[in-house]
Design a protein around this motif. Sequence first.
Motif, mmCIF file in Angstrom:
data_model
loop_
_atom_site.group_PDB
_atom_site.id
_atom_site.type_symbol
_atom_site.label_atom_id
_atom_site.label_comp_id
_atom_site.label_asym_id
_atom_site.label_seq_id
_atom_site.Cartn_x
_atom_site.Cartn_y
_atom_site.Cartn_z
ATOM 1 N N ALA A 98 6.718 -6.484 7.659
ATOM 2 C CA ALA A 98 5.650 -7.466 7.488
ATOM 3 C C ALA A 98 4.306 -6.921 7.962
ATOM 4 N N GLU A 99 4.305 -6.076 8.977
ATOM 5 C CA GLU A 99 3.072 -5.521 9.527
ATOM 6 C C GLU A 99 2.715 -4.221 8.815
ATOM 7 N N PRO A 100 1.418 -3.921 8.674
ATOM 8 C CA PRO A 100 1.022 -2.650 8.059
ATOM 9 C C PRO A 100 1.483 -1.473 8.928
ATOM 10 N N VAL A 101 1.764 -0.362 8.292
ATOM 11 C CA VAL A 101 2.198 0.839 8.998
ATOM 12 C C VAL A 101 0.961 1.576 9.501
ATOM 13 N N ALA A 154 0.821 -1.205 0.000
ATOM 14 C CA ALA A 154 0.000 0.000 0.000
ATOM 15 C C ALA A 154 0.854 1.254 0.000
ATOM 16 N N ASN A 155 2.047 1.185 0.560
ATOM 17 C CA ASN A 155 2.903 2.361 0.586
ATOM 18 C C ASN A 155 4.357 1.946 0.729
ATOM 19 N N ALA A 156 5.250 2.927 0.640
ATOM 20 C CA ALA A 156 6.681 2.633 0.613
ATOM 21 C C ALA A 156 7.180 2.016 1.908
ATOM 22 N N TRP A 157 6.799 2.546 3.068
ATOM 23 C CA TRP A 157 7.285 2.008 4.331
ATOM 24 C C TRP A 157 6.846 0.567 4.530
ATOM 25 N N SER A 158 5.614 0.252 4.142
ATOM 26 C CA SER A 158 5.146 -1.112 4.381
ATOM 27 C C SER A 158 5.884 -2.122 3.518
ATOM 28 N N ALA A 159 6.560 -1.665 2.486
ATOM 29 C CA ALA A 159 7.355 -2.577 1.668
ATOM 30 C C ALA A 159 8.542 -3.122 2.451
ATOM 31 N N LEU A 160 8.878 -2.466 3.560
ATOM 32 C CA LEU A 160 10.027 -2.875 4.354
ATOM 33 C C LEU A 160 9.675 -3.748 5.546
ATOM 34 N N ALA A 185 5.393 11.017 6.464
ATOM 35 C CA ALA A 185 5.025 11.574 5.162
ATOM 36 C C ALA A 185 5.356 13.061 5.093
ATOM 37 N N SER A 186 5.766 13.493 3.922
ATOM 38 C CA SER A 186 6.017 14.913 3.697
ATOM 39 C C SER A 186 5.059 15.505 2.669
ATOM 40 N N VAL A 187 4.169 14.676 2.118
ATOM 41 C CA VAL A 187 3.309 15.123 1.031
ATOM 42 C C VAL A 187 2.427 16.305 1.432
ATOM 43 N N GLN A 225 -8.115 18.247 -9.010
ATOM 44 C CA GLN A 225 -8.666 16.905 -9.144
ATOM 45 C C GLN A 225 -7.679 15.804 -8.766
ATOM 46 N N PHE A 226 -6.410 16.160 -8.567
ATOM 47 C CA PHE A 226 -5.395 15.154 -8.235
ATOM 48 C C PHE A 226 -5.620 14.667 -6.811
ATOM 49 N N GLU A 227 -5.557 13.355 -6.609
ATOM 50 C CA GLU A 227 -5.743 12.781 -5.280
ATOM 51 C C GLU A 227 -4.379 12.536 -4.641
ATOM 52 N N TRP A 228 -4.014 13.401 -3.689
ATOM 53 C CA TRP A 228 -2.764 13.236 -2.948
ATOM 54 C C TRP A 228 -2.976 12.162 -1.902
ATOM 55 N N LYS A 229 -2.110 11.169 -1.868
ATOM 56 C CA LYS A 229 -2.252 10.037 -0.958
ATOM 57 C C LYS A 229 -1.159 10.066 0.100
ATOM 58 N N LEU A 230 -1.570 10.156 1.348
ATOM 59 C CA LEU A 230 -0.642 10.154 2.471
ATOM 60 C C LEU A 230 0.225 8.903 2.467
ATOM 61 N N ALA A 231 -0.364 7.778 2.113
ATOM 62 C CA ALA A 231 0.366 6.511 2.117
ATOM 63 C C ALA A 231 1.537 6.508 1.130
ATOM 64 N N LEU A 232 1.503 7.384 0.139
ATOM 65 C CA LEU A 232 2.593 7.457 -0.841
ATOM 66 C C LEU A 232 3.687 8.438 -0.419
ATOM 67 N N GLU A 233 3.557 8.983 0.769
ATOM 68 C CA GLU A 233 4.610 9.704 1.484
ATOM 69 C C GLU A 233 4.996 11.076 0.976
ATOM 70 N N ASP A 234 5.289 11.229 -0.313
ATOM 71 C CA ASP A 234 5.791 12.530 -0.760
ATOM 72 C C ASP A 234 5.312 12.864 -2.166
ATOM 73 N N VAL A 235 5.652 14.064 -2.596
ATOM 74 C CA VAL A 235 5.239 14.533 -3.917
ATOM 75 C C VAL A 235 5.768 13.617 -5.009
ATOM 76 N N HIS A 236 7.018 13.161 -4.872
ATOM 77 C CA HIS A 236 7.641 12.345 -5.916
ATOM 78 C C HIS A 236 6.891 11.032 -6.116
ATOM 79 N N LEU A 237 6.640 10.335 -5.036
ATOM 80 C CA LEU A 237 5.989 9.032 -5.130
ATOM 81 C C LEU A 237 4.534 9.167 -5.573
ATOM 82 N N ASN A 238 3.851 10.228 -5.157
ATOM 83 C CA ASN A 238 2.485 10.460 -5.600
ATOM 84 C C ASN A 238 2.429 10.670 -7.109
#
Length: 123
Positions: free
Chosen positions: A18-21, A10-16, A30-32, A82-95
């Motif tokens: 086993a448990e959801p963040v 679901a997001n970058a941190w959870s890729a690291l 997040a810096s987004v 209309q852009f949906e900024w997602k907290l789970a994607l952490e920052d502007v770059h990943l969004n």
Amino acid sequence: MSHDPLANKANAWSALFAEPVSELVQRYTASVGFDQRLWAADIQGSLAHAEMLHAQGLITAQDWADIQRGMAQIREEVASGQFEWKLALEDVHLNLEARLTELVGQAGKRLHTGRSRNDQVAT
């Protein structure tokens, strides 16, 4: 197994882990919320990088055209609200990268060829 650590997460941190963040940790890391104002510069830097990749023969003309088309749509979405900024994607770059990949597929993933997150931040 996918080489893209975000492909099944679901997001970058959870890729690291086993448990959801937790949402609290997501909000803390997040810096987004404040770096999303850099969206236009991030798009401009990404387009310049993609142009270089194409000029060096590292991506095809089709990839370059797809990236341009996708970034144009993203620019319109952000500018119109209309852009949906997602907290789970952490920052502007990943969004922006995630949306580009939704729009243009593999060409969006190839945008990071020869480019680190630190490169993006410095730009």
